[in-house]
Write an enzyme that holds these catalytic residues in place. Structure first.
Site, PDB file in Angstrom:
ATOM      1  N   LYS A  41       0.830  -1.204   0.000  1.00 21.96           N
ATOM      2  CA  LYS A  41       0.000   0.000   0.000  1.00 21.96           C
ATOM      3  C   LYS A  41       0.864   1.253   0.000  1.00 21.96           C
ATOM      4  O   LYS A  41       1.971   1.259   0.516  1.00 21.96           O
ATOM      5  CB  LYS A  41      -0.908   0.030   1.236  1.00 21.96           C
ATOM      6  N   ARG A  90     -17.298  -5.136   9.162  1.00 19.32           N
ATOM      7  CA  ARG A  90     -18.350  -4.294   8.601  1.00 19.32           C
ATOM      8  C   ARG A  90     -19.352  -5.202   7.920  1.00 19.32           C
ATOM      9  O   ARG A  90     -20.128  -5.876   8.560  1.00 19.32           O
ATOM     10  CB  ARG A  90     -17.749  -3.279   7.631  1.00 19.32           C
ATOM     11  N   SER A 128     -11.377   3.645   5.398  1.00 22.38           N
ATOM     12  CA  SER A 128     -10.436   4.733   5.118  1.00 22.38           C
ATOM     13  C   SER A 128     -10.469   5.106   3.640  1.00 22.38           C
ATOM     14  O   SER A 128     -10.392   6.286   3.290  1.00 22.38           O
ATOM     15  CB  SER A 128      -9.021   4.323   5.541  1.00 22.38           C
TER      16      SER A 128
END
Length: 162
Positions: A41, A90, A128
């Site tokens: 990332k 989630r 995010s």
């Protein structure tokens, strides 16, 4: 002492992350929030900046410690005598990946449990990446980010666009 670790990239830390941190802190003597380094990332904030943001937004939690690590989570947990990994879930799509990681971590460290905390309804959709996308389009972020980091986050987004 029962110690848990809550790993993540936290780039940036969201209100969803903070909700999981606050809830997990009530369950353990100590909660280590660990900024994990993912070399694949390209984060918006440096490791030290993310650690600083986490310290600011968790200052009200006396049993929360902030750290970072760039090796295997199971190894970190063993080195820091953590009995549990905290993971926030989630949508259903999170579960398959997190379940797989829990099994791997358990294989690497048989004494390590994984505890999944489901996101509260207002954070089920929050990530995010979503917050970054909203910021690029100028959306209000008060419902998504802790107020302590909104200005810093928006400044970084603006500088990245320039």
């Amino acid at each position: 002492m029962r110690i848990a670790v809550y790993p993540g990239s936290f780039d940036p830390v969201t209100k969803g992350h903070l909700n999981i941190i606050e809830r997990a802190a009530k369950l353990f003597d100590k909660l280590i929030v660990c900024v994990m380094i993912n070399h694949e990332k390209k984060p918006l904030f440096t490791r030290l900046e993310r650690e600083d943001q986490l310290r600011r937004v968790t200052a009200h939690l006396s049993n929360v410690e902030i750290d970072s690590y760039d090796d295997l989570l199971a190894k970190y947990a063993q080195e820091h005598q953590c009995c549990t990994i905290i993971k926030g879930l989630r949508a259903g799509s999170d579960f398959e990946k997190e379940f797989q990681m829990a099994m791997i971590n358990r294989k690497l460290n048989p004494n390590l449990e994984s505890l999944f905390l489901t996101a509260e309804h207002q954070f089920m959709y929050l990530s995010s990446s979503t917050v970054k996308e909203l910021a690029y389009y100028g959306a209000e972020l008060e419902d998504f980010l802790p107020r302590e980091i909104i200005d810093e986050f928006m400044n970084r987004i603006r500088n990245k666009e320039a």
